[in-house]
Design an enzyme around this catalytic site. Structure first.
Site, PDB file in Angstrom:
ATOM      1  CD  GLU A   3      22.405  33.507  25.873  1.00 44.53           C
ATOM      2  OE1 GLU A   3      22.530  32.976  26.978  1.00 44.53           O
ATOM      3  OE2 GLU A   3      22.959  34.590  25.582  1.00 44.53           O
TER       4      GLU A   3
ATOM      5  CG  HIS B 113      51.582   0.984  38.811  1.00 40.31           C
ATOM      6  ND1 HIS B 113      52.269   2.089  39.259  1.00 40.31           N
ATOM      7  CD2 HIS B 113      52.488   0.196  38.164  1.00 40.31           C
ATOM      8  CE1 HIS B 113      53.545   1.959  38.923  1.00 40.31           C
ATOM      9  NE2 HIS B 113      53.708   0.834  38.248  1.00 40.31           N
TER      10      HIS B 113
ATOM     11  N   GLY C 169      16.060  38.946  27.899  1.00 38.51           N
ATOM     12  CA  GLY C 169      14.989  38.708  28.863  1.00 38.51           C
ATOM     13  C   GLY C 169      15.040  39.739  29.968  1.00 38.51           C
TER      14      GLY C 169
ATOM     15  N   GLY D  43      46.594  41.543  37.450  1.00 39.64           N
ATOM     16  CA  GLY D  43      45.830  40.594  38.267  1.00 39.64           C
ATOM     17  C   GLY D  43      46.365  39.187  38.090  1.00 39.64           C
TER      18      GLY D  43
ATOM     19  N   GLY E 265      45.077  36.436  39.405  1.00 36.59           N
ATOM     20  CA  GLY E 265      44.067  35.467  39.814  1.00 36.59           C
ATOM     21  C   GLY E 265      44.079  34.318  38.818  1.00 36.59           C
ATOM     22  CB  VAL E 266      41.492  31.761  38.141  1.00 37.80           C
ATOM     23  CG1 VAL E 266      41.353  30.544  37.272  1.00 37.80           C
ATOM     24  CG2 VAL E 266      41.350  31.386  39.601  1.00 37.80           C
TER      25      VAL E 266
HETATM   26  P1  NAI Z   1      39.994  36.879  40.331  1.00 38.43           P
HETATM   27  O1  NAI Z   1      39.122  37.601  41.277  1.00 38.43           O
HETATM   28  O2  NAI Z   1      40.189  35.423  40.437  1.00 38.43           O
HETATM   29  O3  NAI Z   1      41.477  37.507  40.386  1.00 38.43           O
HETATM   30  C1  NAI Z   1      41.711  38.880  40.212  1.00 38.43           C
HETATM   31  C2  NAI Z   1      43.111  39.195  40.674  1.00 38.43           C
HETATM   32  O4  NAI Z   1      43.364  40.541  40.394  1.00 38.43           O
HETATM   33  C3  NAI Z   1      43.306  38.996  42.169  1.00 38.43           C
HETATM   34  O5  NAI Z   1      44.487  38.307  42.400  1.00 38.43           O
HETATM   35  C4  NAI Z   1      43.359  40.431  42.672  1.00 38.43           C
HETATM   36  O6  NAI Z   1      44.122  40.561  43.825  1.00 38.43           O
HETATM   37  C5  NAI Z   1      43.990  41.133  41.499  1.00 38.43           C
HETATM   38  N1  NAI Z   1      43.739  42.566  41.464  1.00 38.43           N
HETATM   39  C6  NAI Z   1      42.605  43.207  41.797  1.00 38.43           C
HETATM   40  N2  NAI Z   1      42.787  44.532  41.664  1.00 38.43           N
HETATM   41  C7  NAI Z   1      44.042  44.719  41.219  1.00 38.43           C
HETATM   42  C8  NAI Z   1      44.817  45.872  40.912  1.00 38.43           C
HETATM   43  N3  NAI Z   1      44.319  47.099  41.057  1.00 38.43           N
HETATM   44  N4  NAI Z   1      46.084  45.708  40.447  1.00 38.43           N
HETATM   45  C9  NAI Z   1      46.603  44.457  40.329  1.00 38.43           C
HETATM   46  N5  NAI Z   1      45.917  43.355  40.652  1.00 38.43           N
HETATM   47  C10 NAI Z   1      44.653  43.470  41.087  1.00 38.43           C
HETATM   48  O7  NAI Z   1      39.479  37.300  38.883  1.00 38.43           O
HETATM   49  P2  NAI Z   1      39.793  36.717  37.469  1.00 38.43           P
HETATM   50  O8  NAI Z   1      41.103  36.014  37.457  1.00 38.43           O
HETATM   51  O9  NAI Z   1      39.609  37.850  36.528  1.00 38.43           O
HETATM   52  O10 NAI Z   1      38.664  35.655  37.242  1.00 38.43           O
HETATM   53  C11 NAI Z   1      37.303  36.077  37.175  1.00 38.43           C
HETATM   54  C12 NAI Z   1      36.364  34.991  37.632  1.00 38.43           C
HETATM   55  O11 NAI Z   1      36.291  33.957  36.675  1.00 38.43           O
HETATM   56  C13 NAI Z   1      36.816  34.407  38.936  1.00 38.43           C
HETATM   57  O12 NAI Z   1      35.712  34.288  39.780  1.00 38.43           O
HETATM   58  C14 NAI Z   1      37.363  33.079  38.537  1.00 38.43           C
HETATM   59  O13 NAI Z   1      37.199  32.135  39.581  1.00 38.43           O
HETATM   60  C15 NAI Z   1      36.534  32.722  37.309  1.00 38.43           C
HETATM   61  N6  NAI Z   1      37.327  31.898  36.404  1.00 38.43           N
HETATM   62  C16 NAI Z   1      37.559  30.608  36.725  1.00 38.43           C
HETATM   63  C17 NAI Z   1      38.351  29.833  35.937  1.00 38.43           C
HETATM   64  C18 NAI Z   1      38.626  28.440  36.344  1.00 38.43           C
HETATM   65  O14 NAI Z   1      37.959  27.936  37.216  1.00 38.43           O
HETATM   66  N7  NAI Z   1      39.590  27.768  35.749  1.00 38.43           N
HETATM   67  C19 NAI Z   1      38.978  30.350  34.720  1.00 38.43           C
HETATM   68  C20 NAI Z   1      38.671  31.701  34.490  1.00 38.43           C
HETATM   69  C21 NAI Z   1      37.868  32.431  35.300  1.00 38.43           C
END
Ligand code: NAI
Length: 461
Positions: A36, A437, A116, A177, A179-180
């Site tokens: 690491e 419950h 590594g 974005g 996303g999550v």
């Molecule tokens: P993501 O891939 O989940 O979401 C990225 C978002 O950005 C998508 O909705 C996409 O459509 C949007 N996007 C892409 N290009 C864009 C643009 N040019 N303009 C505006 N929007 C755009 O990526 P995210 O949220 O950064 O997460 C990264 C990784 O980390 C993912 O694989 C996620 O599953 C993981 N993660 C999981 C968590 C959890 O399980 N709770 C928490 C944090 C991260």
């Protein structure tokens, strides 16, 4: 590789993929090396799952204290002390990190601190030292991506790693974005009082989540004052004093928004730098693996985000276990039929299996049942009656195809749904199983009754 190799298995990367692989290998009696370059625990512990949940806890506590007078607890002037909140986050991470170091030492896993590199088939170097090992597991993770638009490297344009190191609370934040990552930070910062704007390029937020659930969550976010632009394409970011001006296209219209900070949450890219010299084959920038987590190079396995398959901490650990077992002579295949999605927003979102729109698109004969948390005693008592459980079952067998939850502790109660989907359980299996419950898991139970007959505590259907 020779029989004199001091290690049976060496793992590059100490995140949840790598360190869990190391523990599994140690459980099986192997001599294990774990390499690491930073701190054990990886992105999940230091820059992802754990610190964000510490901040989410603060945001939740703030909201709860504001509502507390309704249940007889008067909290005067609940406000945010951002510095203290970040210090709490740091302590929470440090405590977990310390425990992890002790755990790894207790397992007698040899930790090599440094970068590594795979330098030949079965040959691993840490700095200038060669580590002799029979098998190698690559678990080097991923890092946040930045959009290639002008201004994306300006100070104040942050990745999810950097936003966790902020020293002062931004008054306004634009999140690129939905996303999550984007939605989790939107929940946290809007609860803390920041003005949040989301720009998402797709027509909807949270692409991996059931459309109805994502739509309902979008209403919640809007209700909290978050501005959401979908189909928004970012074109440029300009510095304007200490602030940032974002230019974006919304359909045919040009729009602008100004904010203190910008968060880029547009996905992660696998870290494959360690592999350049003797790398296994890559596919779209990720290390290609088969279902046994074997790479194209003999005796070299990979697990976690570097495989680009799911990029989730718990998938990384699951793969790490399988890679370790296979490296040590067992034969296991990864099975991704029931991968939960857990989104730590306010309220939480969790799901597993088929989404309703997928069931429709694939013309699978199915039945849907919904049960709202507003009809559940435990959710009412917790003061969190928003959201619902939605089950999708095969018709006529009743086999659970998908479970989707928006609501309190969704990420905890999804466990039952994951087990149901994984084991091929039916709605009847769930409905005929006793549930405590009052508990939040009763929402799944009630929804299961909705499939085989009707829920007990619901008048309107
Ligand atoms: P993501 O891939 O989940 O979401 C990225 C978002 O950005 C998508 O909705 C996409 O459509 C949007 N996007 C892409 N290009 C864009 C643009 N040019 N303009 C505006 N929007 C755009 O990526 P995210 O949220 O950064 O997460 C990264 C990784 O980390 C993912 O694989 C996620 O599953 C993981 N993660 C999981 C968590 C959890 O399980 N709770 C928490 C944090 C991260």
């Amino acid at each position: 590789m020779t029989d004199e190799a001091p290690f049976d298995v060496a793992i590059i990367g100490g995140g949840p993929g790598g360190y869990v692989a190391a523990i599994r290998a140690a459980q099986l009696g192997a001599r294990v090396a774990l390499v690491e370059k930073d701190r054990l625990g990886g992105a999940c512990l230091h820059r992802g799952c754990i610190p964000t949940k510490a901040l989410l806890r603060s945001a939740e506590a703030l909201l709860e204290s504001r509502d507390a007078s309704t249940i007889g607890i008067v909290v005067k002037d609940a406000t945010v002390d951002f510095g203290a909140m970040m210090a709490w986050k740091k302590r929470a991470v440090a405590q977990q990190a310390e425990e992890l170091e002790k755990l790894i030492a207790w397992r007698k896993i040899a930790v090599f601190r440094g970068e590594g590199r795979l330098v030949g088939p079965g040959s691993l170097k840490v700095g200038d030292d060669l580590v002799a090992t029979r098998k190698i597991i690559i678990a080097t993770g991923s890092s946040p991506a930045r959009l290639p638009v002008p201004g994306s490297n300006l100070p104040g344009v942050l990745t999810s790693d950097q936003i966790l190191e902020l020293e002062t609370m931004p008054e306004s934040l634009v999140i690129i974005g939905a996303g999550v990552v984007g939605c989790e930070f939107a929940s946290i910062f809007s609860a803390l009082g920041a003005r949040v704007t989301i720009l998402e390029v797709l027509p909807r937020i949270l692409p991996p989540v059931d459309e109805e659930i994502a739509r309902r969550f979008q209403q919640v976010l809007r209700g909290q004052g978050v501005t959401i632009h979908t189909k928004a394409s970012l074109q440029e970011i300009r510095a304007e004093g200490d602030r940032l001006r974002l230019l974006f296209a919304l359909g045919d219209e040009q729009q602008e928004v100004v904010a203190d900070r910008v968060l880029m949450a547009v996905g992660h890219r696998p870290c494959t730098d360690a592999l350049e010299e003797a790398g296994p084959a890559l596919e779209d920038g990720s290390v290609a693996v088969n279902e046994r987590l074997e790479t194209s190079v003999e005796n070299v396995y990979a697990a976690g985000d570097v495989t680009g398959l799911y990029m989730l901490a718990y998938v990384a650990s699951y793969q790490g276990i399988i890679a370790a077992e296979n490296a040590l002579g067992r034969s296991r295949r990864a099975d991704y039929r029931a991968v939960p999605t857990c989104v730590y927003t306010l309220p939480e979102i969790a799901s597993v299996g088929l989404r309703e729109e997928e069931a429709r698109a694939r013309r699978i004969s199915h039945k849907v049942s919904r049960f709202p948390f507003s009809a559940l005693a435990r959710a009412q008592l917790l003061g969190q009656p928003r959201g619902l459980v939605k089950l999708i079952c095969d018709e006529p067998s009743g086999r659970l195809l998908g479970v989707h939850i928006l609501g309190p502790r969704a990420t905890d109660i999804i466990g039952e749904g994951v087990l149901a989907v994984q084991t091929g359980a039916t709605a009847q299996d769930l409905a005929h199983t006793m549930h405590g419950h009052p508990s939040l898991s009763e929402a799944i139970y009630e929804a299961a009754w909705g499939i085989i007959d009707s829920p007990f505590h619901l008048r309107r259907l």
